[in-house]
Design an enzyme around this catalytic site. Structure first.
Site, PDB file in Angstrom:
ATOM      1  N   ASP A  98      14.412  -2.254 -11.267  1.00 27.43           N
ATOM      2  CA  ASP A  98      14.948  -3.213 -10.288  1.00 27.43           C
ATOM      3  C   ASP A  98      13.842  -4.155  -9.838  1.00 27.43           C
ATOM      4  O   ASP A  98      12.665  -3.930 -10.106  1.00 27.43           O
ATOM      5  CB  ASP A  98      15.604  -2.493  -9.107  1.00 27.43           C
ATOM      6  CG  ASP A  98      14.749  -1.375  -8.557  1.00 27.43           C
ATOM      7  OD1 ASP A  98      13.502  -1.527  -8.556  1.00 27.43           O
ATOM      8  OD2 ASP A  98      15.308  -0.346  -8.137  1.00 27.43           O
ATOM      9  N   ASP A 114       2.620   1.340   0.435  1.00 25.11           N
ATOM     10  CA  ASP A 114       2.103   2.704   0.299  1.00 25.11           C
ATOM     11  C   ASP A 114       0.896   2.821  -0.634  1.00 25.11           C
ATOM     12  O   ASP A 114      -0.163   3.277  -0.246  1.00 25.11           O
ATOM     13  CB  ASP A 114       3.223   3.685  -0.080  1.00 25.11           C
ATOM     14  CG  ASP A 114       3.973   3.287  -1.344  1.00 25.11           C
ATOM     15  OD1 ASP A 114       3.760   2.167  -1.855  1.00 25.11           O
ATOM     16  OD2 ASP A 114       4.774   4.102  -1.837  1.00 25.11           O
ATOM     17  N   ASP A 124      12.215  -6.252  -6.644  1.00 24.86           N
ATOM     18  CA  ASP A 124      12.125  -6.456  -5.207  1.00 24.86           C
ATOM     19  C   ASP A 124      11.337  -7.730  -4.922  1.00 24.86           C
ATOM     20  O   ASP A 124      10.381  -8.048  -5.640  1.00 24.86           O
ATOM     21  CB  ASP A 124      11.415  -5.266  -4.538  1.00 24.86           C
ATOM     22  CG  ASP A 124      12.177  -3.961  -4.733  1.00 24.86           C
ATOM     23  OD1 ASP A 124      13.415  -4.014  -4.905  1.00 24.86           O
ATOM     24  OD2 ASP A 124      11.539  -2.889  -4.735  1.00 24.86           O
TER      25      ASP A 124
HETATM   26  P1  ATP Z   1      10.639   2.597  -8.465  1.00 28.28           P
HETATM   27  O1  ATP Z   1      10.259   2.169  -9.821  1.00 28.28           O
HETATM   28  O2  ATP Z   1      10.757   4.076  -8.314  1.00 28.28           O
HETATM   29  O3  ATP Z   1      11.774   1.835  -7.815  1.00 28.28           O
HETATM   30  P2  ATP Z   1       9.111   1.190  -6.475  1.00 28.28           P
HETATM   31  O4  ATP Z   1       7.626   0.987  -6.398  1.00 28.28           O
HETATM   32  O5  ATP Z   1       9.953  -0.028  -6.639  1.00 28.28           O
HETATM   33  O6  ATP Z   1       9.327   2.236  -7.614  1.00 28.28           O
HETATM   34  P3  ATP Z   1      10.650   1.755  -4.144  1.00 28.28           P
HETATM   35  O7  ATP Z   1      10.913   3.069  -3.510  1.00 28.28           O
HETATM   36  O8  ATP Z   1      11.766   1.016  -4.760  1.00 28.28           O
HETATM   37  O9  ATP Z   1       9.502   1.996  -5.200  1.00 28.28           O
HETATM   38  O10 ATP Z   1       9.938   0.865  -3.038  1.00 28.28           O
HETATM   39  C1  ATP Z   1       9.639  -0.517  -3.252  1.00 28.28           C
HETATM   40  C2  ATP Z   1       8.276  -0.883  -2.651  1.00 28.28           C
HETATM   41  O11 ATP Z   1       8.321  -0.743  -1.228  1.00 28.28           O
HETATM   42  C3  ATP Z   1       7.144   0.019  -3.119  1.00 28.28           C
HETATM   43  O12 ATP Z   1       6.567  -0.442  -4.314  1.00 28.28           O
HETATM   44  C4  ATP Z   1       6.193  -0.037  -1.961  1.00 28.28           C
HETATM   45  O13 ATP Z   1       5.373  -1.199  -2.043  1.00 28.28           O
HETATM   46  C5  ATP Z   1       7.101  -0.194  -0.758  1.00 28.28           C
HETATM   47  N1  ATP Z   1       7.410   1.104  -0.118  1.00 28.28           N
HETATM   48  C6  ATP Z   1       8.466   1.916  -0.370  1.00 28.28           C
HETATM   49  N2  ATP Z   1       8.464   2.999   0.387  1.00 28.28           N
HETATM   50  C7  ATP Z   1       7.375   2.895   1.197  1.00 28.28           C
HETATM   51  C8  ATP Z   1       6.815   3.708   2.236  1.00 28.28           C
HETATM   52  N3  ATP Z   1       7.371   4.869   2.571  1.00 28.28           N
HETATM   53  N4  ATP Z   1       5.687   3.255   2.840  1.00 28.28           N
HETATM   54  C9  ATP Z   1       5.115   2.074   2.479  1.00 28.28           C
HETATM   55  N5  ATP Z   1       5.586   1.293   1.529  1.00 28.28           N
HETATM   56  C10 ATP Z   1       6.703   1.667   0.881  1.00 28.28           C
HETATM   57 MG    MG Z   2      12.090  -0.142  -6.657  1.00 27.14          MG
END
Ligand code: ATP
Ligand code: MG
Length: 428
Positions: free
Chosen positions: A52, A139, A54
């Protein structure tokens, strides 16, 4: 802030969804900043395909919402905008800023506020800020890279690129402070280490034992969401090892964590289940949380059932009460929706029915909607070294017979021996 020009990184617009490109270009067109961020940039830089996209922007959620008819504002802890393009949802977040720890707790109304509990847990995080501020609120360093689809530049404020090259998961800022703000970040560290096959930075790992207990404050529903991400993304086996190694499994499944420490047998079963799930996901086969939960909680349910049998309960009622107790205990920590706990129970209870190799009931079992999962579960138990007197291979052969032959078989069989092979098949 380090800016990496287009010829020094491998991100190509080709690999970014049209929806995400549209959102960014419209935001820029109305005078805002907009960047691809998080997992998408990380995965693109690693040469993978993001699942996805963001986007981070300086526009407020209200402004974003007003710009896109196909959008809605969601969330409370974090207010974000979902922009929908057919089946794809683009998540747009407004840059988060610093929150003032010394401030009086703000009122519950109004959007532009953050709140922390007395222990430092972040309850709300809706203070808006700049890209630099947004980067340090994220994070992991590898999750805090930004891509500008207008200039094709990558922005790196926290050494994310260096950590991608070092293949290291590293929390941004002081690990203990960041875990205290949001203990789920400890689970995220392990999840990404497993998913990316990265090592964990020393300080990032070292702060975990001191903060682990804070996971007890996390609502059961959020832990369940995180559980799905931990175990259903195709890296469950590696995730389980890390959860055990860093002693966090006990905050998700305390009963299981205890069992696995004591009993190599159940450890083998749970490991086998995780490997099985990962293989199914790799082969694009459907996976259900119910089966995963059945494996993870089996050590607890099975031990409890054995205990009740030793006390004199007959096997079926013993399994029934054991299942009930196991679920009641587990859901104190992690919520398990009924649509998963019910089939999980059925898989367990079916284990007893599979022992019955005689009578019409056995013949009919094969057509039961839970047969497949229960049979797979039985094979897993055997794979883990449990002695079942060839039950698995008996059912492997038996289920291939047409109903008529199954009935003949269960009428003549004394049980225990394998069924006769289907003649027509052998003759063909
Ligand atoms: P995935 O491929 O699993 O979707 P992702 O990195 O996109 O990985 P998400 O859970 O979709 O992870 O979160 C999107 C973004 O938001 C992360 O990359 C991170 O920068 C931020 N993020 C998400 N959760 C947290 C948190 N608990 N604390 C700080 N930043 C967060
Ligand atoms: Mg994501």
């Amino acid at each position: 802030m380090k800016i990496i020009p287009r010829d020094q990184h491998c991100i190509s617009r080709k690999n970014i969804s049209d929806g995400a490109l549209k959102v960014m270009s419209r935001l820029r067109g109305s005078g805002h900043q907009a960047y691809l961020v998080g997992g998408a940039v990380r995965d693109l830089l690693l040469g993978g395909h993001p699942k996805d996209f963001d986007i981070a922007t300086d526009a407020t959620p209200e402004t974003v919402h007003a710009l896109f008819r196909n959008s809605r504002i969601i969330g409370r802890r974090f207010r974000i905008v979902h922009v929908r393009f057919g089946r794809e949802i683009i998540e747009v977040t407004t840059f988060r800023g610093h929150h003032d720890n010394d401030a009086e707790p703000t009122t519950e109304t109004g959007g532009n506020h953050s709140r922390q509990s007395a222990s430092g847990l972040l309850l709300r995080d809706n203070v808006y800020g700049t890209l630099e501020e947004d980067a340090v609120r994220r994070d992991l360093t590898v999750n805090a890279l930004y891509y500008d689809s207008g200039t094709f530049e990558v922005f790196d404020h926290v050494h994310g690129l260096k950590d991608l090259e070092r293949r290291t998961v590293c929390i941004i800022g002081d690990p203990a402070v960041r875990y205290t703000e949001d203990p789920v970040r400890m689970l995220r560290v392990l999840r990404f280490a497993a998913k990316l096959g990265f090592r964990i930075d020393r300080d990032t790992a070292r702060a975990i034992p001191g903060c682990a207990h804070l996971l007890g404050e996390i609502p059961a529903a959020r832990l369940f969401d995180e559980f799905l991400k931990l175990f259903l993304s195709g890296h469950a086996a590696a995730t389980l090892e890390l959860l055990m190694q860093h002693k966090l499994l006990q905050y998700l499944f305390p009963g299981t964590a205890q069992s696995l420490q004591r009993d190599m047998h159940t450890l083998a079963l749970v490991r086998a289940a995780m490997v099985n799930k990962d293989q199914r996901i790799a082969a694009d086969k459907p996976v259900t949380p119910a089966f995963l939960l059945a494996a993870l909680l089996w050590p607890v349910a099975d031990r409890q059932a054995r205990h009740l049998r030793e006390r004199g309960d007959p096997p079926i009622p013993a399994m029934h009460s054991a299942a009930q107790q196991t679920i009641a205990e587990a859901t104190q920590h992690i919520s398990i929706p009924r649509r998963f706990s019910q089939p999980m129970r059925e898989i367990w209870e079916f284990q007893l029915r599979l022992q019955q190799r005689r009578g019409r009931k056995a013949a009919e079992l094969v057509d039961h909607r839970r047969f497949r999962a229960a049979y797979d579960f039985l094979l897993l138990r055997e794979q883990a070294g449990e002695e079942t007197e060839g039950l698995g291979s008996w059912w492997t052969d038996f289920q291939q017979l047409p109903m008529e032959q199954r009935l003949q078989q269960v009428a003549s069989d004394k049980g225990g021996r394998g069924p006769r092979r289907r003649r027509s098949k052998e003759g063909a």
